[in-house]
Design an enzyme around this catalytic site. Structure first.
Site, short mmCIF file in Angstrom:
data_model
loop_
_atom_site.label_atom_id
_atom_site.label_comp_id
_atom_site.label_asym_id
_atom_site.label_seq_id
_atom_site.Cartn_x
_atom_site.Cartn_y
_atom_site.Cartn_z
N GLU A 23 0.85 -1.00 0.17
CA GLU A 23 -0.05 0.03 0.04
C GLU A 23 0.82 1.15 0.00
O GLU A 23 2.09 1.15 0.49
CB GLU A 23 -0.86 0.00 1.23
CG GLU A 23 -2.32 -0.05 1.15
CD GLU A 23 -3.19 0.76 0.63
OE1 GLU A 23 -2.52 1.52 -0.19
OE2 GLU A 23 -4.22 1.03 0.82
N ASP A 24 0.24 2.36 -0.57
CA ASP A 24 1.05 3.75 -0.34
C ASP A 24 0.88 4.13 1.13
O ASP A 24 2.01 4.63 1.66
CB ASP A 24 0.64 4.53 -1.45
CG ASP A 24 -0.98 4.56 -1.38
OD1 ASP A 24 -1.64 4.14 -0.57
OD2 ASP A 24 -1.48 5.62 -2.14
N ASP B 155 -4.06 5.31 6.40
CA ASP B 155 -4.99 6.38 6.78
C ASP B 155 -5.90 6.05 7.97
O ASP B 155 -5.45 5.61 9.17
CB ASP B 155 -5.39 7.39 5.75
CG ASP B 155 -6.01 8.52 6.22
OD1 ASP B 155 -5.93 9.23 7.43
OD2 ASP B 155 -6.48 9.29 5.42
N PHE C 126 -2.06 15.86 4.01
CA PHE C 126 -2.60 15.35 2.75
C PHE C 126 -1.31 15.45 1.95
O PHE C 126 -0.77 16.49 1.71
CB PHE C 126 -3.54 15.99 2.24
CG PHE C 126 -4.10 15.29 0.94
CD1 PHE C 126 -4.94 14.21 1.10
CD2 PHE C 126 -3.58 15.64 -0.34
CE1 PHE C 126 -5.25 13.46 -0.05
CE2 PHE C 126 -4.14 15.14 -1.43
CZ PHE C 126 -4.72 13.77 -1.29
N ARG D 155 1.22 12.17 -9.16
CA ARG D 155 1.71 10.80 -8.81
C ARG D 155 3.24 10.42 -9.40
O ARG D 155 3.87 9.44 -8.83
CB ARG D 155 0.83 9.61 -9.66
CG ARG D 155 -0.43 9.57 -8.99
CD ARG D 155 -0.96 8.14 -9.45
NE ARG D 155 -2.73 8.30 -9.36
CZ ARG D 155 -3.23 8.02 -8.37
NH1 ARG D 155 -2.54 7.68 -7.27
NH2 ARG D 155 -4.60 8.16 -8.35
P1 5GP Z 1 -7.69 4.68 4.41
O1 5GP Z 1 -8.51 3.63 3.82
O2 5GP Z 1 -6.55 3.87 5.26
O3 5GP Z 1 -8.35 5.79 5.00
O4 5GP Z 1 -7.19 5.09 3.15
C1 5GP Z 1 -6.10 4.48 2.21
C2 5GP Z 1 -6.26 5.28 0.85
O5 5GP Z 1 -6.65 6.68 0.82
C3 5GP Z 1 -4.70 5.18 0.43
O6 5GP Z 1 -4.19 3.97 -0.24
C4 5GP Z 1 -4.50 6.31 -0.34
O7 5GP Z 1 -4.76 6.11 -1.77
C5 5GP Z 1 -5.58 7.48 0.05
N1 5GP Z 1 -4.90 8.36 0.93
C6 5GP Z 1 -4.89 8.56 2.38
N2 5GP Z 1 -4.39 9.37 2.87
C7 5GP Z 1 -3.84 10.12 1.81
C8 5GP Z 1 -2.95 11.33 1.59
O8 5GP Z 1 -2.47 11.93 2.64
N3 5GP Z 1 -2.55 11.58 0.33
C9 5GP Z 1 -3.15 11.06 -0.88
N4 5GP Z 1 -2.77 11.17 -1.93
N5 5GP Z 1 -3.90 9.96 -0.55
C10 5GP Z 1 -4.21 9.39 0.74
#
Ligand code: 5GP
Length: 181
Positions: free
Chosen positions: A103-104, A107, A157, A170
């Site tokens: 995963e990137d 959050d 963010f 990206r």
């Molecule tokens: P989660 O389900 O953990 O809330 O979110 C995961 C996904 O939300 C990540 O794979 C990513 O694509 C996106 N995401 C969460 N935080 C950020 C951020 O600070 N920047 C960006 N560009 N994407 C985020």
């Protein structure tokens, strides 16, 4: 106000060199968890993990099968909507296999939980490990077992190195954020 074109305002948070050094360390730890003959299926979560996954797999020594899933969790531009939408979950059989999810950023943790549960319960993968480049713990809603984590980030963010804002940024080799206006 963040706009798609205001990259001149972007502040560098993690440099290209620091990212590459950390990936080298993570790959070393992953290589240490498996023998050189043990096969590993890397499941990269698109689109954000594309650069991280491609740099990481180049440094793995075991036989690697690289697969992709596409999930969406964003309600608007910069806030997750609290629901994970599977866009493409096409995968070969993973029954009994060693799987590493890439995963990137974690959050809220909802996306990570979704894909971990999916691979364990629906695919009956043998072992499921989880790697993320960034770990944003402040917004966590569910506990996630993270085996390999690149960097902790606070409540910003971030964009770059695979991560987007409205589809842009990206391609940046580093990670940055926009200051609050
Ligand atoms: P989660 O389900 O953990 O809330 O979110 C995961 C996904 O939300 C990540 O794979 C990513 O694509 C996106 N995401 C969460 N935080 C950020 C951020 O600070 N920047 C960006 N560009 N994407 C985020």
């Amino acid at each position: 106000m963040i706009t798609e074109k205001s990259s001149d305002k972007l502040i560098e948070l993690i440099s290209e060199e620091t990212i590459q050094q950390r990936i080298k360390e993570l790959a070393g730890r992953i290589n240490g968890c498996f023998s050189e003959k043990e096969e590993l299926v890397v499941v990269a979560v698109l689109a954000g993990s594309i650069l991280f996954a491609s740099d990481l797999v180049k440094r793995l020594h075991m036989p690697v099968q690289l697969e992709f899933v596409r999930l969406s969790s964003y309600g608007n531009d910069i806030k997750t909507c609290g629901k994970v939408k599977p866009v493409d979950l096409t995968l070969p059989s993973l029954e009994g296999k060693n799987v590493l999810i890439v995963e990137d950023i974690v959050d809220t943790g909802l996306t990570a939980k979704f894909i971990i549960d999916y691979l364990k319960l629906q695919h009956r993968a043998g072992t499921v490990k989880f790697a993320t480049l960034l770990n944003k713990t402040c917004a966590r809603k569910v506990e996630i077992p993270i085996d390999f984590s690149g960097f902790e980030v606070d409540d910003k963010f971030v964009v770059g190195y695979g991560m987007d804002f409205r589809g842009y940024y990206r391609n940046l080799p580093y990670i940055g954020y926009f200051p609050q206006d």
